[in-house]
Design an enzyme around this catalytic site. Sequence first.
Site, PDB file in Angstrom:
ATOM      1  N   GLY A 157       0.638  -1.049   0.029  1.00 11.79           N
ATOM      2  CA  GLY A 157       0.017   0.027   0.064  1.00 11.79           C
ATOM      3  C   GLY A 157       0.817   1.373   0.153  1.00 11.79           C
ATOM      4  O   GLY A 157       0.322   2.137  -0.631  1.00 11.79           O
ATOM      5  N   GLU A 162       4.175   4.298   5.828  1.00 10.63           N
ATOM      6  CA  GLU A 162       2.937   3.357   5.692  1.00 10.63           C
ATOM      7  C   GLU A 162       1.985   4.141   4.844  1.00 10.63           C
ATOM      8  O   GLU A 162       2.088   5.342   4.966  1.00 10.63           O
ATOM      9  CB  GLU A 162       2.363   3.090   7.060  1.00 10.63           C
ATOM     10  CG  GLU A 162       2.405   1.559   7.588  1.00 10.63           C
ATOM     11  CD  GLU A 162       1.442   0.759   6.879  1.00 10.63           C
ATOM     12  OE1 GLU A 162       1.146   0.819   5.685  1.00 10.63           O
ATOM     13  OE2 GLU A 162       0.856  -0.282   7.300  1.00 10.63           O
ATOM     14  N   ASP A 163       0.830   3.460   4.395  1.00 10.31           N
ATOM     15  CA  ASP A 163      -0.239   4.240   3.689  1.00 10.31           C
ATOM     16  C   ASP A 163      -1.547   4.582   4.468  1.00 10.31           C
ATOM     17  O   ASP A 163      -1.616   6.000   4.476  1.00 10.31           O
ATOM     18  CB  ASP A 163      -0.876   3.210   2.503  1.00 10.31           C
ATOM     19  CG  ASP A 163      -1.421   1.820   3.197  1.00 10.31           C
ATOM     20  OD1 ASP A 163      -1.144   1.509   4.128  1.00 10.31           O
ATOM     21  OD2 ASP A 163      -1.904   0.950   2.194  1.00 10.31           O
ATOM     22  N   ASP A 204      -4.855   2.318  10.660  1.00 10.90           N
ATOM     23  CA  ASP A 204      -6.503   2.160  10.899  1.00 10.90           C
ATOM     24  C   ASP A 204      -6.519   1.755  12.023  1.00 10.90           C
ATOM     25  O   ASP A 204      -6.622   2.549  13.099  1.00 10.90           O
ATOM     26  CB  ASP A 204      -6.943   1.085   9.673  1.00 10.90           C
ATOM     27  CG  ASP A 204      -8.344   0.668   9.659  1.00 10.90           C
ATOM     28  OD1 ASP A 204      -9.105   1.653  10.135  1.00 10.90           O
ATOM     29  OD2 ASP A 204      -8.541  -0.294   9.167  1.00 10.90           O
ATOM     30  N   PHE A 219     -13.911   3.385   3.405  1.00 10.26           N
ATOM     31  CA  PHE A 219     -12.920   2.419   2.818  1.00 10.26           C
ATOM     32  C   PHE A 219     -12.293   3.382   1.766  1.00 10.26           C
ATOM     33  O   PHE A 219     -13.119   3.692   0.868  1.00 10.26           O
ATOM     34  CB  PHE A 219     -13.640   1.155   2.497  1.00 10.26           C
ATOM     35  CG  PHE A 219     -12.258   0.196   1.969  1.00 10.26           C
ATOM     36  CD1 PHE A 219     -11.726  -0.445   2.839  1.00 10.26           C
ATOM     37  CD2 PHE A 219     -12.325   0.082   0.458  1.00 10.26           C
ATOM     38  CE1 PHE A 219     -10.573  -1.340   2.261  1.00 10.26           C
ATOM     39  CE2 PHE A 219     -11.379  -0.784  -0.043  1.00 10.26           C
ATOM     40  CZ  PHE A 219     -10.572  -1.207   0.719  1.00 10.26           C
ATOM     41  N   ASP A 274      -5.655  -0.237  -2.373  1.00 12.79           N
ATOM     42  CA  ASP A 274      -6.435  -1.091  -3.352  1.00 12.79           C
ATOM     43  C   ASP A 274      -8.041  -1.511  -2.734  1.00 12.79           C
ATOM     44  O   ASP A 274      -8.329  -1.512  -1.673  1.00 12.79           O
ATOM     45  CB  ASP A 274      -5.507  -2.390  -3.403  1.00 12.79           C
ATOM     46  CG  ASP A 274      -5.751  -3.326  -2.295  1.00 12.79           C
ATOM     47  OD1 ASP A 274      -5.660  -3.094  -1.188  1.00 12.79           O
ATOM     48  OD2 ASP A 274      -6.174  -4.654  -2.541  1.00 12.79           O
ATOM     49  N   ARG A 327      -4.651   0.633  -7.192  1.00  6.22           N
ATOM     50  CA  ARG A 327      -3.453   1.177  -6.556  1.00  6.22           C
ATOM     51  C   ARG A 327      -2.910   2.198  -7.373  1.00  6.22           C
ATOM     52  O   ARG A 327      -2.200   3.199  -7.062  1.00  6.22           O
ATOM     53  CB  ARG A 327      -2.320   0.084  -6.237  1.00  6.22           C
ATOM     54  CG  ARG A 327      -2.686  -0.980  -5.200  1.00  6.22           C
ATOM     55  CD  ARG A 327      -1.682  -1.769  -4.721  1.00  6.22           C
ATOM     56  NE  ARG A 327      -1.916  -3.004  -4.330  1.00  6.22           N
ATOM     57  CZ  ARG A 327      -2.303  -3.230  -2.929  1.00  6.22           C
ATOM     58  NH1 ARG A 327      -2.259  -2.231  -2.128  1.00  6.22           N
ATOM     59  NH2 ARG A 327      -2.478  -4.525  -2.415  1.00  6.22           N
TER      60      ARG A 327
HETATM   61  P1  5GP Z   1      -4.189  -1.501  10.468  1.00  6.92           P
HETATM   62  O1  5GP Z   1      -3.303  -2.571  11.088  1.00  6.92           O
HETATM   63  O2  5GP Z   1      -3.929   0.022  11.101  1.00  6.92           O
HETATM   64  O3  5GP Z   1      -5.611  -1.717  10.895  1.00  6.92           O
HETATM   65  O4  5GP Z   1      -4.505  -1.201   9.024  1.00  6.92           O
HETATM   66  C1  5GP Z   1      -3.286  -1.004   8.171  1.00  6.92           C
HETATM   67  C2  5GP Z   1      -3.439  -1.618   6.765  1.00  6.92           C
HETATM   68  O5  5GP Z   1      -4.871  -1.872   6.359  1.00  6.92           O
HETATM   69  C3  5GP Z   1      -3.110  -0.633   5.912  1.00  6.92           C
HETATM   70  O6  5GP Z   1      -1.557  -0.674   5.734  1.00  6.92           O
HETATM   71  C4  5GP Z   1      -3.707  -0.889   4.762  1.00  6.92           C
HETATM   72  O7  5GP Z   1      -3.240  -1.652   3.878  1.00  6.92           O
HETATM   73  C5  5GP Z   1      -5.138  -1.543   4.976  1.00  6.92           C
HETATM   74  N1  5GP Z   1      -6.108  -0.409   5.089  1.00  6.92           N
HETATM   75  C6  5GP Z   1      -6.828   0.149   6.340  1.00  6.92           C
HETATM   76  N2  5GP Z   1      -7.699   0.985   6.065  1.00  6.92           N
HETATM   77  C7  5GP Z   1      -7.805   0.821   4.833  1.00  6.92           C
HETATM   78  C8  5GP Z   1      -8.776   1.678   3.527  1.00  6.92           C
HETATM   79  O8  5GP Z   1      -9.656   2.278   3.908  1.00  6.92           O
HETATM   80  N3  5GP Z   1      -8.406   1.070   2.403  1.00  6.92           N
HETATM   81  C9  5GP Z   1      -7.713   0.156   2.074  1.00  6.92           C
HETATM   82  N4  5GP Z   1      -7.615  -0.001   0.618  1.00  6.92           N
HETATM   83  N5  5GP Z   1      -7.034  -0.409   2.927  1.00  6.92           N
HETATM   84  C10 5GP Z   1      -7.049   0.049   4.057  1.00  6.92           C
END
Ligand code: 5GP
Length: 179
Positions: free
Chosen positions: A43, A98-99, A102, A152, A159, A165
């Site tokens: 991401g 990181e992208d 969340d 989302f 993606d 992407r």
């Molecule tokens: P976390 O571990 O903080 O819950 O999530 C991290 C990963 O979840 C991010 O690096 C990403 O790949 C994916 N992610 C979280 N939210 C989104 C979103 O809104 N859209 C997409 N496409 N991926 C997300």
Amino acid sequence: MDINNLKVLFTEEQIQTRIKELANEMNKFYGNEEVYAVCVLKGAVMFATDLVKSLSMPVKMEFIRLSSYNGGTTTSGKVNAVDISLPDLNEKNVLIIEDIVDTGLTAKFLLDFMNCNFHTKSTKFCSLLDKKVARVTDVEPDYYGFEVDDKFLIGYGLDYDGYYRNLTYIGYTDKSELE
Ligand code: 5GP
């Protein structure tokens, strides 16, 4: 999901402007010290490659691959290290890129991993997007581009089922579109 129903949240211009601002902050913080920029695939690939172009210190790029999503739009709640081979980062400045943060589980996993394996000179966490409302950990990025709602998001590295992407902007779609 129909790409035509995607609503634009951040345009290419907004993203690129914000990235330059973040890079300026980092240039001030690190000065001329070497930085290891650790891009979290897949991401963060767009963000990381654009960000490093505006960094002025000596930079080495590393790539690691994690996964927590189930392929679609839901997180598994468990972080998998698909490939996390890194060089010796002892006494190095590490900038994790990181992208999106969340739940924060991925960020926590990575920060714990760094702590357990290396005595870095500094470890900073940078995320283009910060979905603070979804957080289940106490992790906060040191740098972030934009705070976002619990939607989302798709595009610019993010993606939907592996697609989109390559969009230059970040968009979102109504939940009903994703079902
Ligand atoms: P976390 O571990 O903080 O819950 O999530 C991290 C990963 O979840 C991010 O690096 C990403 O790949 C994916 N992610 C979280 N939210 C989104 C979103 O809104 N859209 C997409 N496409 N991926 C997300």
